[in-house]
Design an enzyme around this catalytic site. Structure first.
Site, PDB file in Angstrom:
ATOM      1  N   ASP A 334       0.812  -1.223   0.000  1.00 15.56           N
ATOM      2  CA  ASP A 334       0.000   0.000   0.000  1.00 15.56           C
ATOM      3  C   ASP A 334       0.842   1.269   0.000  1.00 15.56           C
ATOM      4  O   ASP A 334       0.335   2.346  -0.295  1.00 15.56           O
ATOM      5  CB  ASP A 334      -0.918   0.038   1.227  1.00 15.56           C
ATOM      6  CG  ASP A 334      -1.978  -1.050   1.193  1.00 15.56           C
ATOM      7  OD1 ASP A 334      -2.205  -1.596   0.099  1.00 15.56           O
ATOM      8  OD2 ASP A 334      -2.555  -1.356   2.240  1.00 15.56           O
ATOM      9  N   MET A 376      -6.017  -2.148  -4.134  1.00 19.43           N
ATOM     10  CA  MET A 376      -5.845  -2.104  -2.690  1.00 19.43           C
ATOM     11  C   MET A 376      -5.467  -0.700  -2.227  1.00 19.43           C
ATOM     12  O   MET A 376      -4.990   0.117  -2.994  1.00 19.43           O
ATOM     13  CB  MET A 376      -4.795  -3.119  -2.248  1.00 19.43           C
ATOM     14  CG  MET A 376      -5.259  -4.562  -2.382  1.00 19.43           C
ATOM     15  SD  MET A 376      -4.094  -5.738  -1.652  1.00 19.43           S
ATOM     16  CE  MET A 376      -5.003  -7.271  -1.885  1.00 19.43           C
ATOM     17  N   ASN A 706      23.145   8.516 -18.214  1.00 13.95           N
ATOM     18  CA  ASN A 706      24.441   9.193 -18.241  1.00 13.95           C
ATOM     19  C   ASN A 706      24.334  10.677 -18.546  1.00 13.95           C
ATOM     20  O   ASN A 706      25.301  11.290 -18.994  1.00 13.95           O
ATOM     21  CB  ASN A 706      25.352   8.531 -19.281  1.00 13.95           C
ATOM     22  CG  ASN A 706      24.814   8.656 -20.702  1.00 13.95           C
ATOM     23  OD1 ASN A 706      23.625   8.875 -20.906  1.00 13.95           O
ATOM     24  ND2 ASN A 706      25.687   8.519 -21.681  1.00 13.95           N
TER      25      ASN A 706
END
Length: 953
Positions: A334, A376, A706
């Site tokens: 979560d 969730m 880079n």
């Protein structure tokens, strides 16, 4: 001051150099112990050079440490030393070197500074001039002398690993010092809901603990195992956790234990810990698990006293276990823990959600349906917000931003209808399981479906459920779990009875320690604020990145092709061009920039096929981007507007002409090092072409990571995820055939970022990068290490091994050459195969992390152009937009180009990630590699032996 095991002889025929060299070594703390001059009554011995005019022997030693002797010789025919043709680069390998152990490098530098050239060109600090662990200098006689904090650079013993606290931008200093008092026994458990990355965390704890000289015990089944004891508490060896890095869930089990909530249960847990000699506990879990752990520590003295009173343990046992050390690691999909930016498992769960929503998009598009996806997040909307951003959802519902109870349905339908009216065939609404309205009434997926059905949409509900917890951890979770596991061991070893229990966190891209109790209390405050309808306070308690991401989602979601929702003061014409190789997240950045620009009333234009496309095709290469064509781009890999490596220098005059003709007010360049160079060329041409005097901003997007001025580039996370999947398959194959090693060639140009991080997250036994290079001695060292490892694991499972080689780590030792050498040296004890993923590393669909970062990059880029449009200060108008920690920073391209860039190597001068390699080596048991040694070193040694000169061994 200096310790070592070497004997060296240096020769010159120039008296001034001889005298100055004598002063040089005296300044370093060497003391003259013997002197010989030609013509005195003293007769030269075999040890002394018969041809010497003068010799001085200098020695530095300490009690218990072998002496270091330097013999300086003034001869009629002194050696001619190799000159250094270019002192602007790393010249250590150009001449032979002698390296000493010197714990105080600052003192060494101060001592030798008077003997250096005025421009300090004869001094080299590695890895950087501000944070160095090695120091190289040229003495007055022309010899290359090195000093290292490593006690014996040529030893095969494992050097002391870096602390995970050193991993992070601007945080690369000394390793975290820990005080180990005796051999400590540390328990590790996973508790509460499982999360991807828990196995990787346990692996890191076990191996870091063993490397630090501790014993690590697994407490199986969480607190239930602690209460029951017996076989549920057992030691874990180095080999026990082999292969765990790529596994989901937790192999030591987890459970919710009611007994531990009562004092009797905690008393039983204390007894089992004392019986097993465990005096420290690392708990990997959510806020409830960590709260229980801290309560356990708080009650520990009284629990021990009670155990003595009832005769369960002796007074001697009680004395040995007077204190309990607790450390928490947050494992929660979560991402609901305060004081940390992200928790173990959250990235993997987000990846699962986005993958499934991407699949749902296909069927929704086909049938022109609406889908309500429940994810969730009972008290935290992080998953729903990030998934909504990454998948281009039409609407989201999260607990922290509860909508008005009487208006949420109307607002949602208004957005959905607007998107449908602009030509969109599908609708996706993401609902967190804890979503509520302003009156704290639940907003369920069923309620949202009913509203969408009411406006005539064919709506389906998809509840993802526990699929979100499953599967192997993604690259980001493997990095997080590994670094935090190492830090947890260091935290345990440095705790005192007075120190509050720490929780290992990630803040501003640094692994940190936070007080556990305060962190849990702040987490509970979020739920309390929501319960009190104080949603502003709930948002304030979330980290700033969460708030910024929500604002970005709302802005891009409000884009309208006909009417700007948040009109800017001055509507602008902004061009977007991509330069360099494709990278995951480029399309997502284009989408977010266009949607934000439309929401602000700007016109957004694409320059197709880079700078060469503009020069060749003129106006045909420039096209205004519409809402409908960019809306689905967030899920697509590659670059929809085309990209190549051409630069503005191909025809600056023609480019300026088209900029003037199109009346561009700003420019966004998306790409890697080529984008950086392109911006520098445009910046240099401003004085000649007024059309180029507009705000320009670069968004770094390259798998090589880079680009100077940023810690992260779009595409790097996608690349790492692709490599993780590729290497996991290779390890499965290698394990099935038992004694096999895969030599994997990874991309990254002259930057070792991808190879180094991939080495950590794939469990590679050896990693070669351009920064460290490859030589025969190093290769021999690693082959010997691999042979020993295979010999010890001949009859066990999960024995597949990887060697990662950056494509430019050596021009001589190519992937095929290394594979051939290993096979020859292995003599059939194991075999090696070559694997080159090539452009597969660029990935297909961009990772959710790259998609989410792309939105933040794009919005910040357009905001920069809005802010600087019309300003006369052109000096700060051309910038790279970079990430430092979790904050965005604009840095002048001219400054970066002049001061922060290694142009030949195409990379920044300083990078934060180098120490990750040391931790990766520790976690696979790779011994400290020897310092680089060139073939020239071997030749010089042979010549020295022939001349009777004793050379350091």
């Amino acid at each position: 001051m200096i310790e070592g095991i070497s004997f060296a002889s240096f020769v010159t025929h120039e008296k001034p150099k001889f005298v100055r060299a004598l002063d040089f070594y005296k300044a370093l703390g060497f003391l003259p112990t013997k002197e010989y001059k030609h013509g005195t009554d003293h007769h030269a011995t075999d040890e002394e050079g018969a041809g010497s005019i003068q010799e001085v022997w200098l020695t530095s030693s300490r009690a218990g440490v072998p002496s270091v002797t330097v013999k300086l010789r003034l001869s009629r025919h002194g050696n001619e030393h190799v000159s250094l043709p270019n002192l602007k680069h790393d010249w250590r390998s150009l001449v032979p070197s002698l390296v000493y152990y010197a714990p105080d490098l600052d003192a060494v530098r101060a001592a030798i500074t008077p003997f250096l050239h005025e421009d300090h060109s004869t001094l080299l600090e590695r890895p950087s001039h501000t944070n160095f662990i090695e120091l190289y200098a040229i003495d007055p006689m022309g010899n290359l002398v090195g000093f290292s904090r490593r006690e014996n650079p040529y030893s095969s013993a494992m050097q002391k690993p870096f602390s995970a606290d050193d991993i992070g931008p601007q945080n690369f200093s000394k390793p975290n010092e820990t005080k180990i008092k005796g051999k400590k026994r540390i328990g590790v458990m996973t508790s509460g809901g499982d999360a991807p990355g828990m196995c990787a965390a346990v692996r890191a704890v076990v191996r870091a603990g063993i490397a630090r000289g501790c014993e690590v015990y697994a407490v199986r089944e969480g607190y239930e195992g602690l209460v029951k004891g017996g076989d549920l508490i057992e030691p874990l060896s180095w080999e026990d956790v082999r292969g765990w890095l790529s596994l989901g869930g937790t192999l030591i089990g987890t459970a919710r234990c009611k007994e531990f909530r009562e004092r009797e249960g905690r008393l039983a847990g204390a007894l089992n810990m004392v019986k097993n000699g465990i005096d420290a506990l690392i708990v990997i879990g959510g806020d409830g698990s960590l709260t229980g752990a801290d309560l356990f520590r708080e009650e520990w003295p009284s629990l021990i006293e009670e155990l003595v009173t009832n005769g369960s343990i002796t007074a001697e046992q009680a004395e040995r276990h007077r204190h309990l050390d607790i450390c928490g690691m947050v494992g929660s999909i979560d991402n609901d823990m305060a004081t940390t930016d992200v928790t173990i498992g959250a990235y993997s769960s987000l990846d699962r959600i986005c993958e499934l929503v991407d699949f749902i998009d296909a069927t929704a598009q086909s049938h022109s349906r609406a889908f309500v996806v429940e994810v969730m997040g009972r008290h935290c909307g992080w998953l729903a917000l990030m998934a909504g951003t990454a998948t281009g959802a039409d609407y989201i519902f999260i607990p922290e931003a509860a909508p008005d109870a009487t208006q949420w349905a109307e607002k949602m339908t208004r957005v959905v209808k607007r998107h449908r009216s602009q030509g969109k065939r599908k609708t996706v609404v993401i609902v967190a399981e804890g979503a509520i309205d302003s009156d704290l009434n639940p907003i369920t997926a069923k309620m949202v479906k009913d509203v969408l059905d009411g406006i005539g949409l064919d709506t389906r509900i998809s509840t993802l459920g526990h699929v979100q917890r499953g599967g192997p951890p993604v690259a980001a979770d493997r990095v997080l779990a590994s670094l935090q596991g190492v830090e947890a061991i260091d935290a345990i070893l440095s705790l005192t009875p007075e120190t509050p229990s720490p929780m290992i966190a990630l803040n501003e891209n640094k692994i940190t320690r936070k007080p556990l109790v305060e962190s849990v209390a702040l987490t509970k405050k979020v739920a309390d604020a929501i319960g009190n309808k104080d949603f502003a306070e709930a948002m304030r308690l979330r980290n700033p990145e969460f708030v910024e991401q929500l604002q970005g989602f709302l802005l891009t979601n409000s884009a309208d092709k006909d009417r700007p929702q948040e009109p800017a003061k001055d509507p602008l014409r902004v061009a977007i061009v991509c330069t360099g190789a494709p990278a995951g997240g480029m399309n997502a950045a284009i989408r977010s920039a266009v949607l934000y620009g439309l929401a602000r009333g700007h016109q957004m234009f694409a320059i197709h096929n880079g700078w060469s496309g503009l020069v060749k095709n003129g106006d045909d290469a420039v096209r205004e981007l519409t809402w409908l064509e960019v809306e689905p781009l967030c899920q697509k890999g590659g670059c929809e507007i085309g990209t190549n490596r051409s630069l503005p220098e191909c025809d600056l005059g023609m480019i300026a002409y088209h900029f003037q003709r199109q009346r561009f007010d700003g420019l966004i360049v998306i790409g890697g090092f080529e984008a950086f160079r392109a911006l520098n060329q445009l910046d240099d041409a401003r004085h000649a072409y007024p059309a180029l005097r507009i705000p320009m901003v670069g968004i770094p997007a390259t798998i090589s990571n880079n680009v100077p001025g940023t810690d992260y580039s779009l595409g790097a996370d996608t690349c790492l995820n692709s490599l993780v999947q590729y290497c996991d398959v290779l390890k499965t194959s290698a394990s099935a055939t038992r004694l096999r090693l895969f030599v994997v060639e990874v991309q990254g140009g002259n930057s070792g970022y991808i190879a180094t991080v991939a080495g950590l997250i794939t469990g590679a036994y050896v990693v070669y990068t351009p920064e460290s290079g490859i030589n025969l001695r190093l290769l021999q060292h690693d082959i010997s290490y691999l042979k020993d490892t295979f010999a010890h694991q001949a009859d066990v499972n999960r024995t597949g091994k990887l060697l990662l080689r950056n494509e430019r780590s050596s021009n001589v030792f190519t992937t095929d050459v290394i594979t051939g050498i290993i096979n020859e040296e292995a003599k059939g004890s194991f075999d090696a195969r070559t694997a080159i993923p090539g452009h597969v590393q660029q990935g297909g669909h961009p990772s959710p992390t790259d998609r989410v970062r792309a939105q933040r990059f794009a919005i910040k880029a357009v905001q920069f152009i809005e802010e600087h449009h019309g300003s006369k200060n052109n000096a700060d108008h051309c910038v790279i937009l970079g990430v430092r920690g979790s904050k965005f920073k604009y840095t002048s391209v001219s400054h970066l180009y002049a001061h922060k860039t290694e142009h030949g190597a195409r990379r920044p001068k300083h990078s934060y990630w180098h120490a990750i390699g040391d931790i990766a080596n520790m976690l696979v048991g790779r011994k400290a590699p020897p310092l680089p040694e060139t073939l020239n070193d071997e030749i010089e040694k042979n010549i020295a032996k022939e001349q009777g000169i004793i050379d350091p061994c």
